[in-house]
Design a protein around this motif. Structure first.
Motif, PDB file in Angstrom:
ATOM      1  N   LEU A 148      -6.684 -19.030  16.981  1.00 42.23           N
ATOM      2  CA  LEU A 148      -7.161 -17.845  17.699  1.00 42.23           C
ATOM      3  C   LEU A 148      -6.717 -16.552  17.015  1.00 42.23           C
ATOM      4  CD1 LEU A 148      -6.417 -18.984  21.374  1.00 42.23           C
ATOM      5  CD2 LEU A 148      -8.618 -19.052  20.174  1.00 42.23           C
ATOM      6  N   LYS A 149      -5.790 -16.657  16.060  1.00 42.34           N
ATOM      7  CA  LYS A 149      -5.264 -15.486  15.373  1.00 42.34           C
ATOM      8  C   LYS A 149      -6.228 -15.016  14.289  1.00 42.34           C
ATOM      9  CE  LYS A 149      -1.345 -15.876  17.636  1.00 42.34           C
ATOM     10  NZ  LYS A 149      -0.931 -14.901  18.668  1.00 42.34           N
ATOM     11  N   SER A 150      -6.018 -13.780  13.845  1.00 44.17           N
ATOM     12  CA  SER A 150      -6.842 -13.222  12.769  1.00 44.17           C
ATOM     13  C   SER A 150      -6.506 -13.893  11.442  1.00 44.17           C
ATOM     14  CB  SER A 150      -6.600 -11.712  12.645  1.00 44.17           C
ATOM     15  OG  SER A 150      -5.293 -11.462  12.146  1.00 44.17           O
ATOM     16  N   SER A 195       0.155  -3.471  12.754  1.00 43.43           N
ATOM     17  CA  SER A 195       0.014  -4.440  13.838  1.00 43.43           C
ATOM     18  C   SER A 195       1.386  -4.909  14.306  1.00 43.43           C
ATOM     19  CB  SER A 195      -0.813  -5.639  13.361  1.00 43.43           C
ATOM     20  OG  SER A 195      -0.690  -6.731  14.240  1.00 43.43           O
ATOM     21  N   VAL A 196       1.617  -4.848  15.603  1.00 51.04           N
ATOM     22  CA  VAL A 196       2.892  -5.313  16.163  1.00 51.04           C
ATOM     23  C   VAL A 196       3.072  -6.803  15.897  1.00 51.04           C
ATOM     24  CG1 VAL A 196       4.196  -5.634  18.291  1.00 51.04           C
ATOM     25  CG2 VAL A 196       2.883  -3.533  17.948  1.00 51.04           C
ATOM     26  N   GLU A 197       1.998  -7.564  16.053  1.00 50.17           N
ATOM     27  CA  GLU A 197       2.053  -9.006  15.839  1.00 50.17           C
ATOM     28  C   GLU A 197       2.344  -9.333  14.386  1.00 50.17           C
ATOM     29  OE1 GLU A 197      -0.514 -12.579  17.688  1.00 50.17           O
ATOM     30  OE2 GLU A 197      -1.647 -11.341  16.277  1.00 50.17           O
ATOM     31  N   MET A 198       1.698  -8.621  13.465  1.00 52.40           N
ATOM     32  CA  MET A 198       1.924  -8.846  12.043  1.00 52.40           C
ATOM     33  C   MET A 198       3.342  -8.434  11.644  1.00 52.40           C
ATOM     34  SD  MET A 198      -0.817 -10.094  10.423  1.00 52.40           S
ATOM     35  CE  MET A 198      -0.910  -9.455   8.751  1.00 52.40           C
ATOM     36  N   GLN A 199       3.829  -7.338  12.221  1.00 54.23           N
ATOM     37  CA  GLN A 199       5.182  -6.875  11.909  1.00 54.23           C
ATOM     38  C   GLN A 199       6.219  -7.900  12.372  1.00 54.23           C
ATOM     39  OE1 GLN A 199       5.736  -4.197  10.112  1.00 54.23           O
ATOM     40  NE2 GLN A 199       7.973  -4.152  10.204  1.00 54.23           N
ATOM     41  N   ALA A 200       5.977  -8.527  13.516  1.00 48.49           N
ATOM     42  CA  ALA A 200       6.891  -9.552  14.010  1.00 48.49           C
ATOM     43  C   ALA A 200       6.902 -10.759  13.074  1.00 48.49           C
ATOM     44  CB  ALA A 200       6.482  -9.974  15.421  1.00 48.49           C
TER      45      ALA A 200
END
Length: 245
Positions: A148-150, A195-200
């Protein structure tokens, strides 16, 4: 590039002062926004000598943005996140190992081609070479949640999957990562993402690199020339599953 000792001492001193103020019973992790912004700017000024400067200040700027300080004004207070506190601790403790950057990069001692696919049943793949050993392929299948992720996220996670598997062998190596996603190459080069998700996810990658003392940098390769594309599209033909409705 080297950092002036006086500026390094100032950064360490300011980081400690902010932490002591924020973690007091009175303030409960709140600090003045102007103080935090000035400290972040001071850290960024060390970027040429401290490759992780932008990476280690991203959480501070995220705190300021979350409180909409650019609208409310810098006279307000902001509450530090757990990540911001960890980064402030890093600035307080950073050593000579962190405050110098070679003008010339050391020679590459390991090479990895990495790729990811969002095709159902496919996953991530890589080809890792650590001379004088021969190339070692690796691949894995994405979970339904990961699919489901990019694709940008999956490309970055593929690099973390590689490190989770091969980091002990890559310890103390200079790793060149060939990547066919220019967004991910930019993130790996600058150690920052909007992106917060990418940074994590990047933080997890960076933690592995630091744990095993791996110096990694990325370089772009056109998708049609990336040999890891073959491995990321492998499927387990012996496996079976119920057809989703």
């Amino acid at each position: 590039f080297l950092s002036p000792p006086k500026k390094v001492a100032r950064v360490q001193r300011e980081a400690k002062a902010i932490l002591c103020s924020a973690l007091s019973d009175k303030n409960r992790r709140f600090v003045r926004a102007r103080w935090l912004a000035q400290f972040a700017g001071l850290c960024i000024s060390l970027y040429l000598a401290v490759p992780s400067a932008r990476f280690r200040t991203r959480s501070l700027y995220d705190v300021l943005a979350r409180h909409k300080i650019h609208v409310r004004g810098y006279h307000h207070k902001v509450k530090l996140s757990e990540t911001a506190i960890k980064d402030l601790l890093w600035w307080h403790r950073f050593t000579e190992h962190n405050i110098s950057r070679a003008i010339w990069r050391p020679p590459v001692t390991a090479t990895a081609y990495v790729d990811a696919s969002r095709v159902y049943g496919a996953g991530w793949g890589c080809e890792l070479t650590i001379p004088p050993a021969q190339m070692v392929p690796a691949h894995g299948i994405w979970t339904r949640h990961e699919l489901l992720k990019s694709i940008n996220f999956l490309e970055l996670r593929a690099i973390r999957k590689l490190l989770l598997r091969e980091a002990p062998r890559l310890a103390n190596h200079v790793l060149l990562i060939w990547e066919d996603n220019q967004s991910v190459m930019f993130i790996l080069t600058n150690l920052v993402s909007n992106s917060v998700e990418m940074q994590a996810e990047l933080r997890l990658v960076k933690a592995l690199l630091e744990k095993y003392d791996i110096l990694a940098h990325a370089r772009y390769i056109p998708p049609e020339e990336n040999p890891a594309d073959y491995w990321c599209r492998l499927t387990d033909k012996a496996d079976w599953a119920l057809r989703p409705r």
